[in-house]
Design an enzyme around this catalytic site. Structure first.
Site, PDB file in Angstrom:
ATOM      1  CB  SER A   1     -49.848  23.202  -5.127  1.00 36.61           C
ATOM      2  OG  SER A   1     -49.587  24.491  -5.617  1.00 36.61           O
TER       3      SER A   1
ATOM      4  CE  LYS B   1     -49.596  24.400 -16.185  1.00 34.14           C
ATOM      5  NZ  LYS B   1     -48.221  24.850 -16.301  1.00 34.14           N
TER       6      LYS B   1
ATOM      7  CG  ASN C   1     -49.586  29.835 -15.709  1.00 34.54           C
ATOM      8  OD1 ASN C   1     -50.167  30.816 -16.165  1.00 34.54           O
ATOM      9  ND2 ASN C   1     -48.386  29.919 -15.191  1.00 34.54           N
TER      10      ASN C   1
ATOM     11  N   GLY D   1     -34.412  18.869 -23.109  1.00 32.60           N
ATOM     12  CA  GLY D   1     -35.825  18.567 -22.922  1.00 32.60           C
ATOM     13  C   GLY D   1     -36.682  19.408 -23.847  1.00 32.60           C
TER      14      GLY D   1
ATOM     15  N   GLY E   1     -40.478  19.127 -23.487  1.00 29.16           N
ATOM     16  CA  GLY E   1     -41.832  18.838 -23.035  1.00 29.16           C
ATOM     17  C   GLY E   1     -42.632  20.123 -22.972  1.00 29.16           C
TER      18      GLY E   1
ATOM     19  CG  ASN F   1     -36.727  15.872 -25.887  1.00 35.73           C
ATOM     20  OD1 ASN F   1     -36.584  15.848 -24.661  1.00 35.73           O
ATOM     21  ND2 ASN F   1     -37.848  15.500 -26.476  1.00 35.73           N
ATOM     22  NE  ARG F   2     -37.151   9.998 -22.855  1.00 33.53           N
ATOM     23  CZ  ARG F   2     -37.889   9.679 -21.802  1.00 33.53           C
ATOM     24  NH1 ARG F   2     -37.387   8.920 -20.850  1.00 33.53           N
ATOM     25  NH2 ARG F   2     -39.138  10.117 -21.695  1.00 33.53           N
TER      26      ARG F   2
ATOM     27  CE1 TYR G   1     -41.263  22.912  -6.328  1.00 31.76           C
ATOM     28  CE2 TYR G   1     -41.199  23.710  -8.595  1.00 31.76           C
ATOM     29  CZ  TYR G   1     -41.893  23.158  -7.543  1.00 31.76           C
ATOM     30  OH  TYR G   1     -43.215  22.830  -7.706  1.00 31.76           O
TER      31      TYR G   1
END
Ligand code: NAP
Length: 274
Positions: free
Chosen positions: A15, A67, A86, A125, A127, A149-150, A217
């Protein structure tokens, strides 16, 4: 007595949160505050929470897979907590939960010259990260929202909104005309993930003044962002959201919202890490 903060989850070793928060404690001269990682499996969450007082823990951030697991332990949850928390602030009267991802992403858009208000926004996406952003986007009066989305059925939760159109990845091209903000919220192109976009031709159909954002990122420039640069678009990688969601969490912990100068420092320092 020193003030302890953690990011908890499993895994957490890689992290970037300790680098962000410890630098903020330094920048804002909070020498008595410390931030570390704590690997906590789902079944060990109760034991971690039992030890908060003894360790002077003032707050903690939560990553996968906790979460949702933390929700039953919260004394209060902010309205931002819909798809999990979070950030948890530890007070005498209990645990107070927040989700700062959507605020962090919206701030990042603003700093790149875009707002949801009146914009046509396309999310690739649907999710857990995308859902929090889409919900927030819909609360900020966009002109339209496309969710591609898939698995098209997973966008179902938003399909009732008259502003929302849903589709699969094959439909991306047909949503590029008039699009102001295009977001990749899938792991396609992420370091260590084999999957990537089969065809990025849709980027040449996107208006030139559109912003292209990736939540990834690592690497700092995915093939999606590299192609968007080639087609002449402004781009924004996931480091923006990562840092700004942490800044809003830091504000919950300390009452101080770090400024743009702090963002520039952290962006520069974290970039070579990846
Ligand atoms: P998630 O809940 O697992 O959702 C993944 C999404 O990507 C789903 O919509 C999934 O589609 C789609 N997807 C996965 N593999 C795919 C593939 N091979 N081809 C096409 N679509 C695929 O993950 P998440 O937590 O939302 O995270 C999504 C991305 O955001 C990750 O890259 C994560 O690292 C990044 N993220 C960044 C930040 C930040 O602060 N910058 C914060 C959170 C997340 P299906 O529904 O069809 O499975």
């Amino acid at each position: 007595m020193s003030k302890q903060y953690y990011v908890i989850g499993d895994p957490v070793a890689h992290s970037l949160s300790p680098a962000i928060y410890n630098r903020l404690f330094e920048l804002y001269r909070m020498a008595d505050s410390k931030y570390g990682t704590r690997r906590v499996a789902r079944e060990a969450l109760g034991a971690f929470l039992d030890g908060l007082k003894a360790e002077s823990v003032r707050g903690f951030n939560i990553t996968m897979p906790l979460k949702d697991a933390v929700l039953p332990y919260l004394a209060t949850r902010d309205e931002s907590v819909v798809y999990g928390a979070n950030t948890v602030v530890v007070e005498e009267d209990g645990l107070h939960g927040y989700s700062t991802d959507a605020d962090g992403f919206r701030k990042s858009l603003e700093l790149n010259g875009k707002t949801y208000e009146g914009s046509s926004v396309a999310f690739i996406g649907c999710g857990s990260a995308a859902k929090a952003l889409i919900r927030d986007c819909l609360e900020h009066h966009p002109r339209s929202v496309a969710i591609l989305n898939r698995t098209a059925s997973k966008a179902g939760a938003f399909a009732d909104s008259p502003l929302v159109q849903t589709g699969t990845l094959e439909d991306i091209s047909s949503h590029m005309a008039g699009c102001d903000i295009l977001v990749n919220a899938t792991p396609m192109g992420m370091h260590g993930v084999d999957a990537d976009f089969a065809d990025l031709g849709f980027l040449s159909e996107l208006p030139k003044d559109a912003l292209v954002a990736d939540l990834i990122y690592n690497p700092p420039k995915t093939p999606f962002l590299l192609e968007a640069e080639r087609t002449g678009h402004r781009t924004m990688n996931g480091l923006w959201m990562l840092i700004w969601q942490a800044f809003y969490a830091f504000e919950k912990y300390t009452g101080i919202l770090p400024d743009l100068e702090a963002f520039r420092i952290l962006e520069k320092e974290l970039s070579p890490v990846r």
